[in-house]
Scaffold this active site. Structure first.
Site, mmCIF file in Angstrom:
data_model
loop_
_atom_site.group_PDB
_atom_site.id
_atom_site.type_symbol
_atom_site.label_atom_id
_atom_site.label_comp_id
_atom_site.label_asym_id
_atom_site.label_seq_id
_atom_site.Cartn_x
_atom_site.Cartn_y
_atom_site.Cartn_z
ATOM 1 N N GLY A 16 0.917 -1.320 -0.069
ATOM 2 C CA GLY A 16 0.127 -0.015 -0.117
ATOM 3 C C GLY A 16 0.803 1.336 -0.094
ATOM 4 N N SER A 17 2.020 1.199 -0.471
ATOM 5 C CA SER A 17 2.945 2.578 -0.609
ATOM 6 C C SER A 17 2.499 3.386 -1.360
ATOM 7 C CB SER A 17 4.302 2.197 -0.637
ATOM 8 O OG SER A 17 4.635 1.930 -2.118
ATOM 9 N N LEU A 97 -9.228 -6.864 -14.006
ATOM 10 C CA LEU A 97 -10.537 -6.728 -13.800
ATOM 11 C C LEU A 97 -11.467 -7.285 -14.947
ATOM 12 C CD1 LEU A 97 -10.117 -2.771 -13.138
ATOM 13 C CD2 LEU A 97 -10.174 -4.609 -11.579
ATOM 14 N N ASN A 111 -4.202 2.748 -13.279
ATOM 15 C CA ASN A 111 -3.177 1.699 -12.856
ATOM 16 C C ASN A 111 -1.750 2.480 -12.738
ATOM 17 O OD1 ASN A 111 -2.427 -0.827 -11.904
ATOM 18 N ND2 ASN A 111 -1.805 -1.013 -14.102
ATOM 19 N N HIS A 113 2.056 1.130 -12.946
ATOM 20 C CA HIS A 113 2.841 -0.205 -13.484
ATOM 21 C C HIS A 113 4.396 0.306 -13.343
ATOM 22 C CE1 HIS A 113 3.716 -3.899 -15.485
ATOM 23 N NE2 HIS A 113 4.561 -3.435 -16.209
ATOM 24 N N ASP A 145 -8.133 -0.544 -19.521
ATOM 25 C CA ASP A 145 -9.151 -0.985 -20.630
ATOM 26 C C ASP A 145 -9.066 -2.336 -20.051
ATOM 27 O OD1 ASP A 145 -6.973 -1.984 -21.689
ATOM 28 O OD2 ASP A 145 -6.921 -0.613 -23.504
HETATM 29 C C1 GRF Z 1 3.929 -1.150 -7.345
HETATM 30 O O1 GRF Z 1 5.251 -1.459 -7.913
HETATM 31 C C2 GRF Z 1 3.189 -0.917 -8.720
HETATM 32 O O2 GRF Z 1 3.613 -0.297 -9.579
HETATM 33 C C3 GRF Z 1 2.701 -1.957 -8.854
HETATM 34 O O3 GRF Z 1 2.490 -3.011 -7.683
HETATM 35 C C4 GRF Z 1 3.341 -2.280 -6.538
HETATM 36 C C5 GRF Z 1 2.323 -1.934 -5.391
HETATM 37 O O4 GRF Z 1 3.276 -1.285 -4.553
HETATM 38 N N1 GRF Z 1 1.459 -2.411 -9.774
HETATM 39 P P1 GRF Z 1 2.617 -0.741 -3.315
HETATM 40 O O5 GRF Z 1 1.657 -1.585 -2.747
HETATM 41 O O6 GRF Z 1 1.704 0.569 -3.920
HETATM 42 O O7 GRF Z 1 3.612 -0.289 -2.199
#
Ligand code: GRF
Length: 206
Positions: A16-17, A97, A111, A113, A145
């Site tokens: 959850g960072s 999803l 999202n 990535h 999407d």
């Molecule tokens: C991040 O690296 C994000 O890009 C990917 O999953 C990870 C989630 O990290 N989709 P966090 O839970 O937000 O710390």
């Protein structure tokens, strides 16, 4: 003109960072015009939502393990609607999803990535990039999407790959950029000052 804040629904599965970065940006006044309406986890583990609860934010858990995707997504969509969510932000949500979910929030799901799409979609993107030997990687915030890691790109931030890096140190530096990129991307979307031209997210007046 004073508009109502755009209500964000955050979906997460992990540490959850990125959620905390978004919440911190709102608290600091750096992400204006948005508020967090609800934080939803698909994994039943109290620790994941502890930070949200400490901030006094509504939380919900819909465990996805062993459930059909469409059924689980129906519960999540219902919850998002109950909290009058305008914009869904996937923040480490390790779940594809359903088409119904995407259709319920057209161009209203973001999202993040941890690679420069369209390179290295899917799992373990930082490891993929490192193993491929790229000299630059980074992160991408994009609309969701019906295809994996595919929708229109809102913004990207780059990170050089250093000779002394391993996949872990690279991922750590990418994460620092993620925490800047996600609030900034949300801010751009929340402003409403953009058009999507084909695959291109174009800011008005730019
Ligand atoms: C991040 O690296 C994000 O890009 C990917 O999953 C990870 C989630 O990290 N989709 P966090 O839970 O937000 O710390």
């Amino acid at each position: 003109m004073n508009r109502d804040p755009v209500r964000l629904g955050i979906l997460l599965s992990g540490r959850g960072s990125n959620f905390r970065a978004i919440a911190g940006a709102i608290q600091a006044g750096a992400l204006k015009g948005a508020e967090i309406a609800v934080v939803i986890s698909n994994v039943a583990d109290a620790a994941r939502l502890a930070a949200a609860r400490e901030l006094g934010l509504p939380t919900a858990v819909f465990e996805s393990k062993g459930r059909k995707r469409a059924e689980h997504d129906t519960d999540v969509i219902t919850c998002l609607r109950q909290h009058r969510v305008d914009l869904v932000c996937l923040a480490g949500y390790m779940r594809l999803l359903s088409p119904e979910f995407v259709a319920a929030f057209p161009n209203r799901i973001l999202n993040i990535h941890p690679a420069l799409l369209p390179a290295f979609p899917g799992l373990d993107a930082q490891e993929q990039a490192f193993a491929y030997g790229v000299k630059v990687s980074g992160c991408t915030v994009h609309f969701v999407d019906e295809h994996l890691d595919h929708g229109a790109i809102v913004l990207q931030r780059t990170v050089p790959v250093l000779d002394g890096d391993d996949a872990h140190t690279l991922a750590e530096r990418i994460l620092v950029e993620e925490h800047i990129a996600y609030p900034e991307a949300i801010s751009r979307v929340v402003s409403g000052e953009y058009e999507i031209q084909g695959r291109r997210f174009v800011r008005r007046g730019s």
